[in-house]
Motif scaffolding. Structure first.
Motif: not given
Length: 357
Positions: A238-259
């Protein structure tokens, strides 16, 4: 070979690689813009004023002044409106009129290709080619870092690099958040899934999903299977900018992505996370973070130079990320150090009103 937990600390090796472009940024500041002479002759001024005088764009100038502050060449005061002033070190050795002026010494390296690249980035905020690649092949014609991920060979090489980096970092991240409840983790832009796998290793009953674009998703599946996590960690293309993120998770991890991204896209990602995350769930941003006052630490400021050169991003400060996270609705923002100049910023999505005690 020593066990992973007994291996020597590789922090110095991370710093060599991550700081590879920092010297060229400082050379550009001296050779192309004569920054410290400007500060010495005109006295303290806001970053905005210095930017206007020298023709610098906002994001690269921010990275430059963080690097200069971390080296002790300028004082930077965000509380006073982001005022910068040259220090005795900068005035004595990198400004005109000093008997110990080193500007000619720095200018002798002004022909390094990355110096010219930085001069262009500083003026235009247009990123340079990843690793200063030249267009010697069809794939390199699109030398933009993100665009090149569409090339299978480049995607495999970058994914392998991120996986290698994570072998030491991922278990330390898992240890730093061992107290965070986790039933299902969504690893956004998770590359090989090495960080999500480490979180699952510490929680035998949990599961996870990696969201990655094609063709990185193919490399991710291969590495996840090879690591033995294929039954608990799946990959969603998937495209994290073009599509909603999948549901059903209680933790979201961005590891060395936002930079890797500019502020509008960081805001987009954190808003998308807030919308998809289960109420009461946690956001984890594992990264190299600049301290709130933007004066360092030096290894992070040096890494930020590389990111500013080749991506639309930079190493974000703890204060900047907290502001963005709180702006989209997260609460209880905190920061914990991990290892090798990394840390994890934690935030919580408030529970539904009916779920609150």
């Amino acid at each position: 070979m020593a066990a992973v937990e007994d291996a020597p600390d590789p922090t110095g090796l991370y710093r060599i690689r991550d700081g590879a472009y920092a010297a060229d940024l400082l050379i550009a500041a001296v050779a192309e813009f004569d920054l410290f002479t400007r500060l010495a002759e005109h006295g303290p001024g806001t970053v905005a004023d210095v930017r206007a005088a020298l023709g610098l764009a906002e994001r690269p100038a921010d990275v430059l002044f963080t690097l200069c502050a971390a080296h002790g060449l300028v004082d930077r005061d965000l509380d006073a409106g982001d005022v910068v002033a040259v220090t005795d070190l900068g005035r004595s050795h990198l400004a005109a009129g000093s008997p110990l002026d080193l500007r000619a010494y720095y200018r002798s390296l002004a022909e390094r290709p990355a110096v010219a690249e930085f001069a262009h980035v500083l003026r235009t905020d247009e990123q340079a080619a990843w690793a200063s690649a030249t267009a010697t092949s069809a794939s390199a014609q699109d030398a933009d870092w993100s665009g090149r991920l569409g090339d299978v060979a480049f995607a495999e090489r970058i994914t392998a690099a991120m996986d290698a980096r994570g072998a030491y970092l991922a278990p330390r991240l898992a240890a730093a958040v061992a107290d965070v409840p986790l039933r299902a983790v969504l690893d956004v832009g998770g590359s090989s899934g090495v960080y999500a796998a480490a979180l699952l290793d510490a929680r035998p009953g949990a599961r996870g999903t990696v969201v990655e674009r094609s063709p990185v998703d193919v490399a991710a599946r291969t590495l996840i299977e090879a690591r033995g996590h294929g039954d608990r960690l799946d990959v969603v293309t998937g495209d994290m900018f073009g599509e909603p993120l999948p549901g059903g998770h209680d933790v979201h991890l961005f590891s060395q992505v936002l930079h890797d991204w500019d502020r509008p896209r960081v805001e987009h990602l954190l808003r998308a996370s807030f919308e998809a995350l289960e109420p009461g769930g946690r956001l984890l941003d594992h990264d190299t973070h600049v301290v709130a006052d933007k004066r360092g630490p030096l290894p992070v400021a040096e890494y930020s130079a590389l990111l500013m050169h080749s991506t639309p991003g930079k190493c974000w400060s703890v204060a900047e990320l907290a502001e963005i996270a709180e702006g989209v609705g997260f609460v209880d923002v905190e920061h914990r150090p991990t290892v090798a100049d990394r840390g994890v910023l934690l935030a919580r999505k408030p529970p539904r009103r009916a779920d609150r005690p």
